[in-house]
Scaffold this motif. Structure first.
Motif, PDB file in Angstrom:
ATOM      1  N   VAL A   1     -27.589  -4.528  -5.622  1.00 25.52           N
ATOM      2  CA  VAL A   1     -26.222  -4.435  -6.143  1.00 25.52           C
ATOM      3  C   VAL A   1     -26.197  -5.012  -7.554  1.00 25.52           C
ATOM      4  CG1 VAL A   1     -23.831  -5.167  -5.858  1.00 25.52           C
ATOM      5  CG2 VAL A   1     -25.191  -4.548  -3.852  1.00 25.52           C
ATOM      6  N   PRO A   2     -25.801  -4.234  -8.539  1.00 21.29           N
ATOM      7  CA  PRO A   2     -25.815  -4.726  -9.919  1.00 21.29           C
ATOM      8  C   PRO A   2     -24.654  -5.672 -10.202  1.00 21.29           C
ATOM      9  CG  PRO A   2     -24.885  -2.523  -9.852  1.00 21.29           C
ATOM     10  CD  PRO A   2     -25.343  -2.826  -8.451  1.00 21.29           C
ATOM     11  N   SER A   3     -24.713  -6.327 -11.336  1.00 18.20           N
ATOM     12  CA  SER A   3     -23.557  -7.086 -11.815  1.00 18.20           C
ATOM     13  C   SER A   3     -22.366  -6.136 -11.863  1.00 18.20           C
ATOM     14  CB  SER A   3     -23.828  -7.647 -13.213  1.00 18.20           C
ATOM     15  OG  SER A   3     -24.973  -8.465 -13.224  1.00 18.20           O
ATOM     16  N   ASN A   4     -21.177  -6.657 -11.544  1.00 19.78           N
ATOM     17  CA  ASN A   4     -20.033  -5.748 -11.487  1.00 19.78           C
ATOM     18  C   ASN A   4     -18.712  -6.472 -11.689  1.00 19.78           C
ATOM     19  OD1 ASN A   4     -18.740  -6.234  -8.541  1.00 19.78           O
ATOM     20  ND2 ASN A   4     -20.962  -6.345  -8.390  1.00 19.78           N
ATOM     21  N   TRP A   5     -17.758  -5.717 -12.250  1.00 19.30           N
ATOM     22  CA  TRP A   5     -16.377  -6.160 -12.344  1.00 19.30           C
ATOM     23  C   TRP A   5     -15.612  -5.686 -11.117  1.00 19.30           C
ATOM     24  CZ3 TRP A   5     -13.992  -9.530 -15.331  1.00 19.30           C
ATOM     25  CH2 TRP A   5     -14.578  -9.882 -16.558  1.00 19.30           C
ATOM     26  N   PHE A   6     -14.799  -6.570 -10.550  1.00 19.46           N
ATOM     27  CA  PHE A   6     -13.915  -6.145  -9.471  1.00 19.46           C
ATOM     28  C   PHE A   6     -12.579  -6.834  -9.632  1.00 19.46           C
ATOM     29  CE2 PHE A   6     -16.455  -9.673  -7.778  1.00 19.46           C
ATOM     30  CZ  PHE A   6     -15.497 -10.500  -7.222  1.00 19.46           C
ATOM     31  N   PHE A   7     -11.614  -6.401  -8.839  1.00 14.15           N
ATOM     32  CA  PHE A   7     -10.257  -6.923  -8.976  1.00 14.15           C
ATOM     33  C   PHE A   7      -9.681  -7.248  -7.613  1.00 14.15           C
ATOM     34  CE2 PHE A   7      -9.957  -2.352  -8.635  1.00 14.15           C
ATOM     35  CZ  PHE A   7      -8.961  -2.175  -7.690  1.00 14.15           C
ATOM     36  N   PHE A   8      -8.604  -8.022  -7.640  1.00 14.68           N
ATOM     37  CA  PHE A   8      -7.875  -8.387  -6.428  1.00 14.68           C
ATOM     38  C   PHE A   8      -6.496  -7.750  -6.475  1.00 14.68           C
ATOM     39  CE2 PHE A   8     -10.999 -11.647  -7.082  1.00 14.68           C
ATOM     40  CZ  PHE A   8     -11.373 -12.097  -5.817  1.00 14.68           C
ATOM     41  N   LEU A   9      -6.119  -7.082  -5.402  1.00 17.64           N
ATOM     42  CA  LEU A   9      -4.750  -6.618  -5.228  1.00 17.64           C
ATOM     43  C   LEU A   9      -3.999  -7.632  -4.387  1.00 17.64           C
ATOM     44  CD1 LEU A   9      -5.211  -2.800  -4.466  1.00 17.64           C
ATOM     45  CD2 LEU A   9      -4.509  -3.851  -6.624  1.00 17.64           C
ATOM     46  N   GLY A  10      -2.753  -7.868  -4.730  1.00 12.71           N
ATOM     47  CA  GLY A  10      -1.945  -8.794  -3.957  1.00 12.71           C
ATOM     48  C   GLY A  10      -1.622  -8.244  -2.574  1.00 12.71           C
ATOM     49  N   ALA A  11      -1.518  -9.143  -1.606  1.00 12.42           N
ATOM     50  CA  ALA A  11      -1.158  -8.769  -0.242  1.00 12.42           C
ATOM     51  C   ALA A  11      -0.184  -9.800   0.313  1.00 12.42           C
ATOM     52  CB  ALA A  11      -2.401  -8.683   0.647  1.00 12.42           C
ATOM     53  N   ASP A  12       0.957  -9.332   0.801  1.00  8.44           N
ATOM     54  CA  ASP A  12       1.910 -10.248   1.426  1.00  8.44           C
ATOM     55  C   ASP A  12       1.284 -10.952   2.623  1.00  8.44           C
ATOM     56  OD1 ASP A  12       3.971  -9.633  -0.347  1.00  8.44           O
ATOM     57  OD2 ASP A  12       4.647  -7.939   0.856  1.00  8.44           O
ATOM     58  N   ASP A  13       0.431 -10.230   3.358  1.00 14.07           N
ATOM     59  CA  ASP A  13      -0.277 -10.763   4.520  1.00 14.07           C
ATOM     60  C   ASP A  13      -1.679 -10.159   4.485  1.00 14.07           C
ATOM     61  OD1 ASP A  13      -1.406 -11.099   7.114  1.00 14.07           O
ATOM     62  OD2 ASP A  13       0.594 -11.333   7.987  1.00 14.07           O
ATOM     63  N   VAL A  14      -2.659 -10.941   4.072  1.00 12.06           N
ATOM     64  CA  VAL A  14      -4.017 -10.427   3.889  1.00 12.06           C
ATOM     65  C   VAL A  14      -4.573  -9.867   5.191  1.00 12.06           C
ATOM     66  CG1 VAL A  14      -6.409 -11.074   3.371  1.00 12.06           C
ATOM     67  CG2 VAL A  14      -4.558 -11.843   1.879  1.00 12.06           C
ATOM     68  N   ASP A  15      -4.382 -10.575   6.288  1.00 11.48           N
ATOM     69  CA  ASP A  15      -4.949 -10.122   7.564  1.00 11.48           C
ATOM     70  C   ASP A  15      -4.302  -8.810   8.023  1.00 11.48           C
ATOM     71  OD1 ASP A  15      -6.729 -12.543   8.647  1.00 11.48           O
ATOM     72  OD2 ASP A  15      -4.976 -13.342   7.613  1.00 11.48           O
ATOM     73  N   LYS A  16      -3.011  -8.689   7.822  1.00 12.56           N
ATOM     74  CA  LYS A  16      -2.330  -7.444   8.173  1.00 12.56           C
ATOM     75  C   LYS A  16      -2.835  -6.303   7.301  1.00 12.56           C
ATOM     76  CE  LYS A  16       2.275  -5.351   8.492  1.00 12.56           C
ATOM     77  NZ  LYS A  16       3.745  -5.565   8.309  1.00 12.56           N
ATOM     78  N   SER A  17      -3.024  -6.562   6.003  1.00 13.64           N
ATOM     79  CA  SER A  17      -3.536  -5.522   5.107  1.00 13.64           C
ATOM     80  C   SER A  17      -4.952  -5.118   5.491  1.00 13.64           C
ATOM     81  CB  SER A  17      -3.489  -6.002   3.655  1.00 13.64           C
ATOM     82  OG  SER A  17      -2.152  -6.125   3.198  1.00 13.64           O
ATOM     83  N   VAL A  18      -5.781  -6.078   5.881  1.00 10.72           N
ATOM     84  CA  VAL A  18      -7.137  -5.750   6.331  1.00 10.72           C
ATOM     85  C   VAL A  18      -7.091  -4.821   7.534  1.00 10.72           C
ATOM     86  CG1 VAL A  18      -9.207  -6.705   7.422  1.00 10.72           C
ATOM     87  CG2 VAL A  18      -8.265  -7.803   5.386  1.00 10.72           C
ATOM     88  N   GLN A  19      -6.212  -5.113   8.479  1.00 13.27           N
ATOM     89  CA  GLN A  19      -6.100  -4.254   9.657  1.00 13.27           C
ATOM     90  C   GLN A  19      -5.606  -2.862   9.275  1.00 13.27           C
ATOM     91  OE1 GLN A  19      -7.171  -5.050  12.866  1.00 13.27           O
ATOM     92  NE2 GLN A  19      -6.938  -2.820  12.950  1.00 13.27           N
ATOM     93  N   GLN A  20      -4.658  -2.785   8.344  1.00 10.46           N
ATOM     94  CA  GLN A  20      -4.175  -1.484   7.886  1.00 10.46           C
ATOM     95  C   GLN A  20      -5.293  -0.696   7.206  1.00 10.46           C
ATOM     96  OE1 GLN A  20      -0.786  -2.887   5.507  1.00 10.46           O
ATOM     97  NE2 GLN A  20       0.580  -1.780   6.890  1.00 10.46           N
ATOM     98  N   ILE A  21      -6.111  -1.392   6.441  1.00  7.91           N
ATOM     99  CA  ILE A  21      -7.247  -0.742   5.784  1.00  7.91           C
ATOM    100  C   ILE A  21      -8.188  -0.154   6.821  1.00  7.91           C
ATOM    101  CG2 ILE A  21      -9.362  -1.292   4.482  1.00  7.91           C
ATOM    102  CD1 ILE A  21      -7.504  -3.198   2.809  1.00  7.91           C
ATOM    103  N   LEU A  22      -8.470  -0.905   7.874  1.00 11.31           N
ATOM    104  CA  LEU A  22      -9.329  -0.398   8.945  1.00 11.31           C
ATOM    105  C   LEU A  22      -8.668   0.775   9.670  1.00 11.31           C
ATOM    106  CD1 LEU A  22     -10.572  -3.803  10.427  1.00 11.31           C
ATOM    107  CD2 LEU A  22     -11.922  -2.154   9.115  1.00 11.31           C
ATOM    108  N   ASP A  23      -7.373   0.651   9.926  1.00 14.87           N
ATOM    109  CA  ASP A  23      -6.649   1.708  10.640  1.00 14.87           C
ATOM    110  C   ASP A  23      -6.624   3.023   9.863  1.00 14.87           C
ATOM    111  OD1 ASP A  23      -6.121  -0.089  12.653  1.00 14.87           O
ATOM    112  OD2 ASP A  23      -4.065  -0.506  12.019  1.00 14.87           O
ATOM    113  N   HIS A  24      -6.745   2.946   8.544  1.00 16.77           N
ATOM    114  CA  HIS A  24      -6.654   4.147   7.713  1.00 16.77           C
ATOM    115  C   HIS A  24      -8.011   4.557   7.138  1.00 16.77           C
ATOM    116  CE1 HIS A  24      -2.382   2.965   7.903  1.00 16.77           C
ATOM    117  NE2 HIS A  24      -2.176   4.255   7.820  1.00 16.77           N
ATOM    118  N   GLY A  25      -9.075   4.127   7.804  1.00 20.41           N
ATOM    119  CA  GLY A  25     -10.401   4.624   7.458  1.00 20.41           C
ATOM    120  C   GLY A  25     -11.203   3.803   6.489  1.00 20.41           C
ATOM    121  N   GLY A  26     -10.690   2.662   6.065  1.00 26.05           N
ATOM    122  CA  GLY A  26     -11.433   1.783   5.175  1.00 26.05           C
ATOM    123  C   GLY A  26     -12.381   0.879   5.945  1.00 26.05           C
ATOM    124  N   SER A  27     -12.988  -0.055   5.249  1.00 26.61           N
ATOM    125  CA  SER A  27     -13.944  -0.965   5.881  1.00 26.61           C
ATOM    126  C   SER A  27     -13.822  -2.354   5.283  1.00 26.61           C
ATOM    127  CB  SER A  27     -15.378  -0.441   5.709  1.00 26.61           C
ATOM    128  OG  SER A  27     -15.693  -0.306   4.338  1.00 26.61           O
TER     129      SER A  27
END
Length: 258
Positions: free
Chosen positions: A202-228
């Motif tokens: 994995v090379p050096s890389n820039w990444f960003f953070f998106l705000g989440a009202d509830d991080v754990d809920k957003s993680v579950q939504q990401i999984l529910d919609h095909g993310g990882s």
């Protein structure tokens, strides 16, 4: 609502996604973050602007197979003169992909793309009609940016030379080496020595953070919609954070807003 219509020079001003399945990406980010989408039409190659609460937050475009790159996000930094900044970057060791000339986007701005001397890819944006993301520090909007690099000192020298960043050391130990760039006293981004943390290949890389009202809920939504999930949600001195990827594999991060 945290609205930012003027971005400090040298700070992140825009993010966009190159996706192999633009429709799927729109469905994902729309469901998880409530983004809405508007195409710029054929004149702009079908480039799509994503908005949140009526304010632009990101862009999406088709990932051209000729680019030979995986789906992913690009962070752009604000400059008032792309050509001059690009010249400084090349003199400081940057590497360009394809043409070294800036590209004008009609009525929007001027852009440039390159990788820093440690291999991290990023863009430049000189706004004319397009001011970049306007919503920050909200659910589904950019909160923070970070470079993880295998060449920490070289990266510091490069970005200070190119953008004139004012860096502040947070930690300087073998276990955790980190600095932030201050803009008007506000830390908008960080540089991390990723030698110990970046996975093999994995090379050096820039990444960003998106705000989440509830991080754990957003993680579950990401999984529910095909993310990882790349890194599970965890509490840190900087809030609750998680690293995730969308359905086509483009990675980003989540940050609590407290």
């Amino acid at each position: 609502m945290s609205v930012r219509t003027i971005t400090p020079v040298g700070a992140p001003i825009w993010i966009d996604l190159a996706s192999s399945d633009v429709e799927r990406s729109q469905a994902f980010y729309g469901e998880v973050f409530g983004w809405t989408f508007e195409s710029s039409g054929p004149e702009y190659g079908g480039y799509i602007t994503a908005s949140k609460d009526g304010r632009p937050v990101a862009g999406l475009m088709a990932n051209d197979p000729q680019w030979n790159s995986p789906d992913g996000w690009t962070t752009y930094f604000h400059t008032t003169d792309v050509k001059a900044t690009l010249d400084r970057a090349l003199a400081a060791g940057a590497v360009t992909r394809g043409s070294v000339e800036p590209m004008e986007v009609k009525d929007k701005g001027v852009m440039g793309l390159m990788a820093d001397p440690t291999g991290a890819f990023f863009g430049l944006w000189q706004p004319t009609g397009h001011r970049g993301f306007e919503l920050v520090n909200e659910h589904g909007a950019p909160v923070y940016f970070q470079l993880s690099t295998r060449g920490y000192t070289a990266a510091q020298d490069f970005y200070c030379t190119v953008f004139g960043w004012q860096l502040e050391t947070v930690s300087d130990t073998d276990e955790f080496r980190y600095s932030t760039a201050l803009f008007g006293g506000e830390a908008l981004l960080g540089l991390m020595d990723g030698t110990r943390d970046l996975p093999e290949g994995v090379p050096s890389n820039w990444f960003f953070f998106l705000g989440a009202d509830d991080v754990d809920k957003s993680v579950q939504q990401i999984l529910d919609h095909g993310g990882s999930v790349i890194r599970d949600a965890e509490d840190t001195p900087y809030g609750r954070l998680a690293a995730v990827a969308d359905p086509t594999g483009a990675a980003f991060n989540l940050s609590s807003l407290q």
